[in-house]
Design a protein around this motif. Sequence first.
Motif, PDB file in Angstrom:
ATOM      1  N   GLY A   1       1.277 -44.751 -49.546  1.00  0.00           N
ATOM      2  CA  GLY A   1       2.195 -44.135 -50.489  1.00  0.00           C
ATOM      3  C   GLY A   1       1.484 -43.578 -51.718  1.00  0.00           C
ATOM      4  N   GLY A   2       0.352 -44.155 -52.041  1.00  0.00           N
ATOM      5  CA  GLY A   2      -0.430 -43.686 -53.182  1.00  0.00           C
ATOM      6  C   GLY A   2      -1.378 -42.547 -52.854  1.00  0.00           C
ATOM      7  N   GLY A   3      -1.445 -42.187 -51.576  1.00  0.00           N
ATOM      8  CA  GLY A   3      -2.261 -41.047 -51.180  1.00  0.00           C
ATOM      9  C   GLY A   3      -3.635 -41.376 -50.620  1.00  0.00           C
ATOM     10  N   SER A   4      -3.950 -42.641 -50.448  1.00  0.00           N
ATOM     11  CA  SER A   4      -5.231 -42.990 -49.834  1.00  0.00           C
ATOM     12  C   SER A   4      -5.173 -42.692 -48.342  1.00  0.00           C
ATOM     13  CB  SER A   4      -5.528 -44.474 -50.062  1.00  0.00           C
ATOM     14  OG  SER A   4      -5.683 -44.744 -51.436  1.00  0.00           O
ATOM     15  N   THR A   5      -6.229 -42.070 -47.852  1.00  0.00           N
ATOM     16  CA  THR A   5      -6.241 -41.618 -46.459  1.00  0.00           C
ATOM     17  C   THR A   5      -7.298 -42.345 -45.632  1.00  0.00           C
ATOM     18  OG1 THR A   5      -7.737 -39.812 -47.025  1.00  0.00           O
ATOM     19  CG2 THR A   5      -5.378 -39.333 -47.054  1.00  0.00           C
ATOM     20  N   ASN A   6      -7.045 -42.341 -44.337  1.00  0.00           N
ATOM     21  CA  ASN A   6      -7.958 -42.958 -43.389  1.00  0.00           C
ATOM     22  C   ASN A   6      -7.965 -42.080 -42.144  1.00  0.00           C
ATOM     23  OD1 ASN A   6      -9.465 -45.059 -41.959  1.00  0.00           O
ATOM     24  ND2 ASN A   6      -7.530 -45.548 -40.940  1.00  0.00           N
ATOM     25  N   TYR A   7      -9.166 -41.745 -41.658  1.00  0.00           N
ATOM     26  CA  TYR A   7      -9.283 -40.851 -40.512  1.00  0.00           C
ATOM     27  C   TYR A   7     -10.127 -41.485 -39.408  1.00  0.00           C
ATOM     28  CZ  TYR A   7      -7.657 -37.100 -43.602  1.00  0.00           C
ATOM     29  OH  TYR A   7      -6.922 -36.328 -44.459  1.00  0.00           O
ATOM     30  N   ALA A   8      -9.730 -41.208 -38.172  1.00  0.00           N
ATOM     31  CA  ALA A   8     -10.587 -41.566 -37.052  1.00  0.00           C
ATOM     32  C   ALA A   8     -11.799 -40.649 -37.064  1.00  0.00           C
ATOM     33  CB  ALA A   8      -9.828 -41.416 -35.741  1.00  0.00           C
ATOM     34  N   GLU A   9     -12.902 -41.147 -36.529  1.00  0.00           N
ATOM     35  CA  GLU A   9     -14.129 -40.351 -36.548  1.00  0.00           C
ATOM     36  C   GLU A   9     -13.956 -39.014 -35.837  1.00  0.00           C
ATOM     37  OE1 GLU A   9     -16.438 -42.348 -39.082  1.00  0.00           O
ATOM     38  OE2 GLU A   9     -17.133 -40.585 -37.964  1.00  0.00           O
ATOM     39  N   PHE A  10     -13.160 -39.011 -34.778  1.00  0.00           N
ATOM     40  CA  PHE A  10     -13.070 -37.793 -33.968  1.00  0.00           C
ATOM     41  C   PHE A  10     -12.245 -36.692 -34.633  1.00  0.00           C
ATOM     42  CE2 PHE A  10      -8.807 -38.892 -32.801  1.00  0.00           C
ATOM     43  CZ  PHE A  10      -8.797 -40.260 -32.559  1.00  0.00           C
TER      44      PHE A  10
END
Length: 120
Positions: free
Chosen positions: A52-61
């Motif tokens: 909700g605060g905008g922190s993101t997480n991405y898979a390597e691919f």
Amino acid sequence: VQLQASGGGLVQPGGSLRLSCAASGRFVSINVMGWYRQAPGKQRELAADITGGGSTNYAEFVKGRFTISRDNAKNTVYLQMNSLKPEDTAVYYCNAAVRRSWGTPIFNYWGQGTQVTVSS
């Protein structure tokens, strides 16, 4: 709580698509929202999520190619997908961790899935 996903389709390699997923219903807060994908014969996997605060997480691919964002006022999460590859072909599902009322647990909800096909 319902999650309505849209924006999938057929695109050529190197092309772009933007997925949207809007949450509706009765709830007091949405914590993490994310996009998962499932290719034929494979398990569902996380592509990206956002707090909700905008922190993101991405898979390597997907790093460097996909961007996740959200509009908290609209209870909507987006996935901008650029430089698409044939291996990105999958059904994409949105997910949201939702608290329906104060003092109750957070539950995960899933959208219906939207097909993304990358092919020439």
